[in-house]
Design an enzyme around this catalytic site. Structure first.
Site, PDB file in Angstrom:
ATOM      1  N   SER A   1     -50.905  40.076  37.636  1.00  0.00           N
ATOM      2  CA  SER A   1     -50.513  40.778  38.856  1.00  0.00           C
ATOM      3  C   SER A   1     -50.866  39.951  40.096  1.00  0.00           C
ATOM      4  CB  SER A   1     -51.176  42.161  38.881  1.00  0.00           C
ATOM      5  OG  SER A   1     -50.572  43.007  39.812  1.00  0.00           O
TER       6      SER A   1
ATOM      7  N   ASP B   1     -45.641  44.485  35.267  1.00  0.00           N
ATOM      8  CA  ASP B   1     -47.029  44.133  35.569  1.00  0.00           C
ATOM      9  C   ASP B   1     -47.852  43.897  34.300  1.00  0.00           C
ATOM     10  OD1 ASP B   1     -49.789  44.233  36.432  1.00  0.00           O
ATOM     11  OD2 ASP B   1     -49.134  45.290  38.226  1.00  0.00           O
TER      12      ASP B   1
END
Length: 320
Positions: free
Chosen positions: A42, A158
């Site tokens: 991320s 993610d």
């Protein structure tokens, strides 16, 4: 000659707390701690790629000046598929170009990886080839909120959906010593212990949404699309936003048991004190977050040097 160990950094997802990652890396370089492998999840992926691409000055500027207004300037609503927002706008593209210099993984002088999650299968996917920009867009795509990214026929979101600190991928890329840096408020994007996720899952089962979707809608839709494709219709490979969101919740609940394996792959875990006092998105007191990162990095250096010395001694014994 004594062969020194390869040092790997595993950078957690951290929302806006990436300034702490920047501070830690700066301290390591100032004190002669090498970084041979770096993998990020991320927002940690942004810092990992920046280090590998040689753009840490730009990353430092970006991370120390970020705020909510600037953050929302990077996303767009119109035309998003599979999420509420997407990153296909000039502001986001300009920022990513500053970080990546338009490079591919194959162009990097340092071994680097970006972790993502296959939203369909729930697998953790470490990207180590191809476009840095596409990999970063995938790694920060919170399921349901941001548009997934299709890479090599996988629909990616993610990496924190599966694991926030990518220790095992760092080990797999050749690191002898893995240093994890955990800045995240939670270990998973959707925590099992939060009551509203449990209620959502219970309601879906109670009203039969799971049965209707998997036993009726999916088979029927597949047959219809197959028939349309035979007549020249091109199928969209991105499911709707709610489907992506619910997949994300389900996968996050299913992978909690895998955390222990990731933790075992980590030789040192650095946890700067920035998880609770920096706000939900980590955008409060960015300068303080950066300084706390430097403090935590400096405190870890003696232990890192001990591990390096121990590895060198063990390597010499094996040679003898």
């Amino acid at each position: 000659m004594i062969q020194r160990p390869k040092i790997g950094l595993a950078l957690s997802g951290s929302a806006g707390r990436a300034a702490a990652h920047v501070g830690i890396i700066e301290v390591f370089l100032e004190n002669g701690i090498p970084i041979d492998v770096i993998v990020g999840c991320s927002s940690g992926a942004l810092v990992a790629v920046s280090y590998a691409a040689g753009t840490m000055d730009a990353m430092r500027q970006i991370s120390l000046t970020i705020n909510k207004r600037i953050l929302w300037d990077h996303v767009s609503l119109r035309g998003a598929r599979g999420g509420l927002f997407h990153f296909h706008n000039p502001v986001a593209e300009d920022t990513l170009k500053k970080i990546t210099k338009g490079l591919k993984f194959e162009d990097l002088p340092v071994k680097a990886g970006v972790t993502t999650s296959d939203i369909r299968s729930g697998e953790l996917i470490t990207i180590t080839a191809g476009s840095l920009t596409q990999a970063l867009k995938a790694s920060v795509a919170l399921p349901g909120l941001f548009e997934p990214v299709m890479i090599n026929n996988r629909l990616l979101v993610d990496g924190g959906l599966i694991n926030v600190v990518p220790a095992l991928p760092t080990k797999q890329l050749g690191a002898d010593i893995v240093i994890g840096i955990d800045l995240a408020r939670t270990k998973f994007l959707y925590q099992r212990k939060l009551w509203f996720w449990r209620i959502i899952r219970s309601l879906r089962r109670l009203v039969g949404i799971e049965y209707v979707h998997y036993q009726i809608i999916s088979p029927l839709t597949s047959k219809i699309l197959d028939r349309l494709e035979s007549n020249g219709y091109k199928r969209s490979h991105v499911p709707n936003m709610l489907r992506v969101f619910f997949w994300g919740v389900d996968h996050s609940f299913d992978v909690e048991k895998e955390l222990s394996e990731e933790q075992r792959a980590c030789d040192i875990m650095i946890e700067p004190d920035v998880k609770t006092w920096s706000g939900k998105w980590g955008l409060n007191n960015i300068w303080g977050i950066y300084q706390e990162g430097r403090r935590a990095g400096l405190a870890a250096i003696p232990q890192i040097r001990q591990l390096m010395a121990k590895h060198e001694q063990e390597t010499e014994k094996v040679k003898v």
